[in-house]
Structures are given as C-alpha cells and as structure tokens.
Write an enzyme that holds these catalytic residues in place. Structure first.
Site, PDB file in Angstrom:
ATOM      1  N   ARG A 218      11.642  -2.060  11.243  1.00 24.52           N
ATOM      2  CA  ARG A 218      10.430  -1.615  11.929  1.00 24.52           C
ATOM      3  C   ARG A 218      10.144  -2.519  13.110  1.00 24.52           C
ATOM      4  O   ARG A 218      10.178  -3.743  13.002  1.00 24.52           O
ATOM      5  CB  ARG A 218       9.241  -1.647  10.954  1.00 24.52           C
ATOM      6  CG  ARG A 218       8.840  -0.267  10.492  1.00 24.52           C
ATOM      7  CD  ARG A 218       7.721  -0.316   9.518  1.00 24.52           C
ATOM      8  NE  ARG A 218       6.502  -0.919  10.057  1.00 24.52           N
ATOM      9  CZ  ARG A 218       5.330  -0.864   9.440  1.00 24.52           C
ATOM     10  NH1 ARG A 218       5.226  -0.240   8.287  1.00 24.52           N
ATOM     11  NH2 ARG A 218       4.263  -1.442   9.952  1.00 24.52           N
TER      12      ARG A 218
ATOM     13  N   ARG B 254      11.372  -6.523   4.723  1.00 25.24           N
ATOM     14  CA  ARG B 254      11.283  -5.138   5.184  1.00 25.24           C
ATOM     15  C   ARG B 254      11.851  -5.018   6.594  1.00 25.24           C
ATOM     16  O   ARG B 254      12.498  -4.025   6.931  1.00 25.24           O
ATOM     17  CB  ARG B 254       9.821  -4.673   5.157  1.00 25.24           C
ATOM     18  CG  ARG B 254       9.659  -3.213   5.554  1.00 25.24           C
ATOM     19  CD  ARG B 254       8.237  -2.716   5.339  1.00 25.24           C
ATOM     20  NE  ARG B 254       7.343  -3.165   6.380  1.00 25.24           N
ATOM     21  CZ  ARG B 254       6.029  -2.955   6.382  1.00 25.24           C
ATOM     22  NH1 ARG B 254       5.454  -2.315   5.393  1.00 25.24           N
ATOM     23  NH2 ARG B 254       5.278  -3.400   7.357  1.00 25.24           N
TER      24      ARG B 254
ATOM     25  N   LYS C 188       0.819  -1.219   0.000  1.00 24.39           N
ATOM     26  CA  LYS C 188       0.000   0.000   0.000  1.00 24.39           C
ATOM     27  C   LYS C 188       0.851   1.268   0.000  1.00 24.39           C
ATOM     28  O   LYS C 188       0.594   2.172  -0.777  1.00 24.39           O
ATOM     29  CB  LYS C 188      -0.896   0.045   1.250  1.00 24.39           C
ATOM     30  CG  LYS C 188      -1.901  -1.074   1.353  1.00 24.39           C
ATOM     31  CD  LYS C 188      -2.820  -0.869   2.546  1.00 24.39           C
ATOM     32  CE  LYS C 188      -2.119  -0.945   3.889  1.00 24.39           C
ATOM     33  NZ  LYS C 188      -1.656  -2.284   4.262  1.00 24.39           N
TER      34      LYS C 188
ATOM     35  N   ARG D  16      -9.722   1.331   9.098  1.00 23.11           N
ATOM     36  CA  ARG D  16      -9.381  -0.070   9.363  1.00 23.11           C
ATOM     37  C   ARG D  16     -10.473  -0.780  10.142  1.00 23.11           C
ATOM     38  O   ARG D  16     -10.381  -1.988  10.360  1.00 23.11           O
ATOM     39  CB  ARG D  16      -8.105  -0.119  10.195  1.00 23.11           C
ATOM     40  CG  ARG D  16      -6.815  -0.310   9.417  1.00 23.11           C
ATOM     41  CD  ARG D  16      -5.668  -0.372  10.427  1.00 23.11           C
ATOM     42  NE  ARG D  16      -4.514  -1.060   9.935  1.00 23.11           N
ATOM     43  CZ  ARG D  16      -3.464  -0.450   9.364  1.00 23.11           C
ATOM     44  NH1 ARG D  16      -3.459   0.843   9.182  1.00 23.11           N
ATOM     45  NH2 ARG D  16      -2.431  -1.157   8.983  1.00 23.11           N
TER      46      ARG D  16
ATOM     47  N   ARG E 285      -1.013  -8.811  13.302  1.00 23.17           N
ATOM     48  CA  ARG E 285      -1.541  -7.784  12.392  1.00 23.17           C
ATOM     49  C   ARG E 285      -2.376  -8.425  11.289  1.00 23.17           C
ATOM     50  O   ARG E 285      -3.397  -7.878  10.862  1.00 23.17           O
ATOM     51  CB  ARG E 285      -0.390  -6.959  11.793  1.00 23.17           C
ATOM     52  CG  ARG E 285       0.082  -5.869  12.750  1.00 23.17           C
ATOM     53  CD  ARG E 285       1.503  -5.431  12.504  1.00 23.17           C
ATOM     54  NE  ARG E 285       1.771  -5.011  11.150  1.00 23.17           N
ATOM     55  CZ  ARG E 285       2.967  -5.093  10.554  1.00 23.17           C
ATOM     56  NH1 ARG E 285       3.997  -5.591  11.196  1.00 23.17           N
ATOM     57  NH2 ARG E 285       3.120  -4.689   9.322  1.00 23.17           N
TER      58      ARG E 285
HETATM   59  P1  ADP Z   1       0.937  -2.134   7.832  1.00 20.27           P
HETATM   60  O1  ADP Z   1       2.221  -1.996   7.087  1.00 20.27           O
HETATM   61  O2  ADP Z   1       0.881  -3.362   8.666  1.00 20.27           O
HETATM   62  O3  ADP Z   1      -0.261  -1.985   6.963  1.00 20.27           O
HETATM   63  P2  ADP Z   1       0.818   0.566   8.965  1.00 20.27           P
HETATM   64  O4  ADP Z   1       2.164   1.152   8.768  1.00 20.27           O
HETATM   65  O5  ADP Z   1      -0.283   1.056   8.110  1.00 20.27           O
HETATM   66  O6  ADP Z   1       0.918  -1.024   8.954  1.00 20.27           O
HETATM   67  O7  ADP Z   1       0.388   0.780  10.510  1.00 20.27           O
HETATM   68  C1  ADP Z   1       1.205   0.366  11.562  1.00 20.27           C
HETATM   69  C2  ADP Z   1       0.426   0.344  12.877  1.00 20.27           C
HETATM   70  O8  ADP Z   1      -0.154   1.643  13.146  1.00 20.27           O
HETATM   71  C3  ADP Z   1      -0.768  -0.613  12.927  1.00 20.27           C
HETATM   72  O9  ADP Z   1      -0.382  -1.944  13.203  1.00 20.27           O
HETATM   73  C4  ADP Z   1      -1.600   0.027  14.046  1.00 20.27           C
HETATM   74  O10 ADP Z   1      -1.066  -0.260  15.334  1.00 20.27           O
HETATM   75  C5  ADP Z   1      -1.419   1.514  13.791  1.00 20.27           C
HETATM   76  N1  ADP Z   1      -2.484   2.019  12.893  1.00 20.27           N
HETATM   77  C6  ADP Z   1      -2.301   2.532  11.633  1.00 20.27           C
HETATM   78  N2  ADP Z   1      -3.483   2.905  11.090  1.00 20.27           N
HETATM   79  C7  ADP Z   1      -4.439   2.617  12.017  1.00 20.27           C
HETATM   80  C8  ADP Z   1      -5.857   2.727  12.045  1.00 20.27           C
HETATM   81  N3  ADP Z   1      -6.556   3.217  11.009  1.00 20.27           N
HETATM   82  N4  ADP Z   1      -6.514   2.334  13.164  1.00 20.27           N
HETATM   83  C9  ADP Z   1      -5.844   1.856  14.214  1.00 20.27           C
HETATM   84  N5  ADP Z   1      -4.523   1.685  14.249  1.00 20.27           N
HETATM   85  C10 ADP Z   1      -3.806   2.057  13.167  1.00 20.27           C
END
Ligand code: ADP
Length: 191
Positions: free
Chosen positions: A133, A127, A13, A88, A144
């Site tokens: 990360r 990654r 994404k 989400r 996740r």
């Molecule tokens: P990923 O690469 O897993 O899609 P992101 O970088 O988008 O992860 O997000 C990392 C973390 O930030 C999530 O695991 C969550 O803890 C928090 N987070 C991000 N967006 C949201 C959201 N819309 N609602 C709740 N928590 C969020």
C-alpha cells in the site's frame, strides 16, 4: 444493526470488519477500500482522494460524507451496515447522525479496537511488504497516527458519552479478538 468499528491505523479494523459484517449479514463499508478502488479505476473521486491518501492526510469531509451517504443509500445497506474508517472527524459524526436519523434508526454500537503502539507499527510495516500500500511508508504511517490522535481519538469520548461504546482488546490472535467482539455485540438488542 448499525455499527462502527474504530481504532488506530493498524489495529485490525478491516480484518475484524469482515467477520462482524458476515455475522450480522450486513455490508462492511470501508471508506479506505472505496477510495482505493476509485484510485485504481482512475475515477474523478479517486484522482481527488489520492493526493490526500498518499500523504496520509484525511480526504476533505465534504468528499467523504457524500461518498458515505451514497453508499448507505444502496439497497444492501437498508437493514444495516458496519462502517470501517468513518467517521474520522467530529464533523463526520454530525453528518452520520443526520444520515441515520433520516432512516428512522439509531446507531447500535461503536466498537473500538485498542492496540499497543509498537505492535501496530510492526503490523503496518509487515502489511507494507505484503500488500504494497502506497501509504504504508514509515513517514506516512507516522502522519496517519498523528491525525488519528488529534482528530479521531476524541470521537471515542463522544460515543462513550452516548453509551454506545464497546471497547475490545485488539491484541492477540485474530479469532480470539473476533470472539471478544461477538461476545460484546451479541448482548446488544437490535434496533
Ligand atoms: P488505515 O488502515 O490507516 O485505518 P484506511 O484504509 O481506513 O486507513 O484509509 C486510508 C486513507 O483513506 C486515509 O489515510 C485517508 O486519507 C482516507 N480516508 C479513509 N476514510 C476517511 C475518512 N472517514 N475521512 C477522511 N479520509 C479518509
């Protein structure tokens, strides 16, 4: 354009969000990036969010909703935006509906990147090595993925029902995937 990009963790994404945003001259708003920036600057929001992020849990809706509302109120988002990582949960969908309705616009499209589960785990572990990360350990990745399946995947049906869903195959070269996304979005009339 008011767009959302969705997909399981590791579907690509963030990578595609940058290209789409550039293509439509709109900001890419990544809730994960905003949370990470707050964590690294040690803000109150960062301190609050970090405990959830490190465990792979979702940050509570009230916290995330407030943050997104403030961000899309900024001048650069007035003519449109691409959301990456939001909504989400179903509660976040409702909240976002209100925010967009308030501006008198509508949501133009929701891009869903589909990807093979094994490929995704490989990408995330890679990654973890490159970016380090904190939430890219195997256990947290699993959590996740679980949360995505339980809480976020149901949003796909909601947006399909509204006729705004654009499903794109997220497997292949980055350029190839970008091409598929543009081909699908370029036929959508701007609101
Ligand atoms: P990923 O690469 O897993 O899609 P992101 O970088 O988008 O992860 O997000 C990392 C973390 O930030 C999530 O695991 C969550 O803890 C928090 N987070 C991000 N967006 C949201 C959201 N819309 N609602 C709740 N928590 C969020």
């Amino acid at each position: 354009m008011r767009l959302i990009i969705m997909g399981p963790p590791g579907a690509g994404k963030g990578t595609q969000a940058k290209y789409i945003a550039e293509h439509f001259s709109i900001p890419a708003i990544s809730t994960g990036d905003i949370f990470r920036a707050n964590v690294s600057h040690g803000t109150a929001l960062g301190i609050e969010a970090q405990k959830y992020m490190d465990a792979g849990e979702y940050v509570p809706d009230e916290v995330t909703n407030r943050m997104v509302r403030n961000r899309i109120d900024e001048p650069d988002a007035v003519s449109g935006f691409l959301l990456d990582g939001y909504p989400r949960t179903l509660a976040q969908v409702t909240e976002l509906d209100g925010m967009i309705e308030f501006t008198g616009h509508r949501l133009d499209a929701v891009v869903v990147l589909t990807a093979d589960a094994d490929e995704i785990v490989q990408r995330l572990l890679q990654r973890a090595e490159l970016e380090g990360r904190a939430d890219d350990t195997e256990e947290v990745i699993r959590r996740r993925q679980e949360l995505y399946a339980e809480q976020t995947a149901p949003l796909i049906d909601v947006y399909r029902g509204r006729g705004v869903l654009v499903e794109v195959d997220g497997m292949g070269d980055i350029d190839q995937i970008t091409g598929r996304i543009f081909a699908a979005l370029d036929v959508i009339p701007e609101s």
